[in-house]
Design a protein around this motif. Structure first.
Motif, mmCIF file in Angstrom:
data_model
loop_
_atom_site.group_PDB
_atom_site.id
_atom_site.type_symbol
_atom_site.label_atom_id
_atom_site.label_comp_id
_atom_site.label_asym_id
_atom_site.label_seq_id
_atom_site.Cartn_x
_atom_site.Cartn_y
_atom_site.Cartn_z
ATOM 1 N N VAL A 1 13.168 -4.390 1.550
ATOM 2 C CA VAL A 1 11.970 -5.139 1.171
ATOM 3 C C VAL A 1 10.928 -4.924 2.260
ATOM 4 N N ASP A 2 9.864 -4.251 1.898
ATOM 5 C CA ASP A 2 8.760 -3.921 2.800
ATOM 6 C C ASP A 2 7.479 -4.297 2.072
ATOM 7 N N PRO A 3 6.960 -5.509 2.296
ATOM 8 C CA PRO A 3 5.810 -5.970 1.519
ATOM 9 C C PRO A 3 4.542 -5.151 1.732
ATOM 10 N N ARG A 4 4.478 -4.394 2.825
ATOM 11 C CA ARG A 4 3.310 -3.547 3.055
ATOM 12 C C ARG A 4 3.688 -2.092 2.795
ATOM 13 N N ASN A 5 4.328 -1.854 1.671
ATOM 14 C CA ASN A 5 4.842 -0.532 1.346
ATOM 15 C C ASN A 5 3.801 0.559 1.540
ATOM 16 N N ASP A 6 2.542 0.272 1.290
ATOM 17 C CA ASP A 6 1.522 1.303 1.441
ATOM 18 C C ASP A 6 1.356 1.733 2.898
ATOM 19 N N ASN A 7 1.746 0.886 3.841
ATOM 20 C CA ASN A 7 1.651 1.233 5.254
ATOM 21 C C ASN A 7 2.963 1.747 5.822
ATOM 22 N N GLY A 8 4.067 1.548 5.123
ATOM 23 C CA GLY A 8 5.365 2.035 5.563
ATOM 24 C C GLY A 8 5.863 1.394 6.839
ATOM 25 N N LEU A 9 6.582 0.300 6.722
ATOM 26 C CA LEU A 9 7.138 -0.379 7.889
ATOM 27 C C LEU A 9 8.548 0.085 8.232
ATOM 28 N N VAL A 10 9.207 0.834 7.333
ATOM 29 C CA VAL A 10 10.608 1.189 7.527
ATOM 30 C C VAL A 10 10.820 2.691 7.381
ATOM 31 N N GLU A 11 11.576 3.254 8.334
ATOM 32 C CA GLU A 11 12.081 4.624 8.215
ATOM 33 C C GLU A 11 13.564 4.504 7.876
ATOM 34 N N PHE A 12 13.993 5.043 6.728
ATOM 35 C CA PHE A 12 15.400 4.949 6.314
ATOM 36 C C PHE A 12 15.980 6.317 5.953
ATOM 37 N N ASP A 13 15.187 7.352 5.982
ATOM 38 C CA ASP A 13 15.577 8.702 5.603
ATOM 39 C C ASP A 13 15.576 9.573 6.857
#
Length: 181
Positions: free
Chosen positions: A138-150
């Motif tokens: 869950v990353d509410p600012r998906n357009d800014n990308g808060l998470v690296e998972f790949d």
């Protein structure tokens, strides 16, 4: 980690080798009380140095493996926190509140499914979507990308959609127990 009062800085925090099971019932993504029923919660803290949550197992729970946010007392900057080589088999793998700053490095985790995490968020570095069947990000600012998972790990501990690393299992180890080659 939810200190009261002024925001505190955690230096070289290491949470590793733990098993988080049966944490509690998760009912509503939008309910701050549910955010606090997580394996690891960070609020009202910042990180300095090499802080990490690694080689842990999160399973048999319907809550978050990790949650970070304001939740009423100050949101953290997660850019100095690494969440890696964990076995995350929960309803929500990572929950970041909209007030969190920085980008969380959550690469090289097993998300409970060979095809990776779900949540349709976009990896902050690679731009790949979390379109798998595993734990939700869950990353509410998906357009800014808060998470690296790949890249992420599959059930055999192999890197998927990544850049050429592998993990070898010994005698039935979980991804969190495996040795890196």
């Amino acid at each position: 980690f939810a200190p009261r009062g002024d925001q505190v800085t955690l230096t070289d925090l290491d949470i590793s080798g733990n098993s988080f099971e049966n944490i509690g019932e998760f009912t509503d993504l939008n309910d701050p009380a549910d955010d606090l029923r997580s394996g690891v919660v960070f609020q009202n803290v910042d990180f300095d140095g090499d802080s990490s949550v690694e080689d842990n197992t999160f399973e048999d729970t319907t809550t978050n493996a990790l949650a970070a946010g304001d939740f009423g007392s100050g949101a953290p900057d997660v850019s100095e926190l690494t969440v890696t080589e964990n076995d995350i088999e929960t309803a929500v793998g990572v929950f970041l509140d909209e007030d969190v700053t920085g980008t969380l490095d959550a690469t090289e985790n097993f998300w409970g499914a060979d095809n990776g995490p779900s949540g349709d968020v976009v990896d902050a570095d690679t731009g790949e979507p979390a379109a798998g069947d595993g734990a939700v990000i869950v990353d509410p600012r998906n357009d800014n990308g808060l998470v690296e998972f790949d890249p992420f790990l599959d059930g055999d501990g192999e890197g998927v959609a990544g850049d050429g690393f592998s993990v070898e299992f010994v005698d039935g180890d979980t991804p969190a127990e495996a040795e890196r080659e």
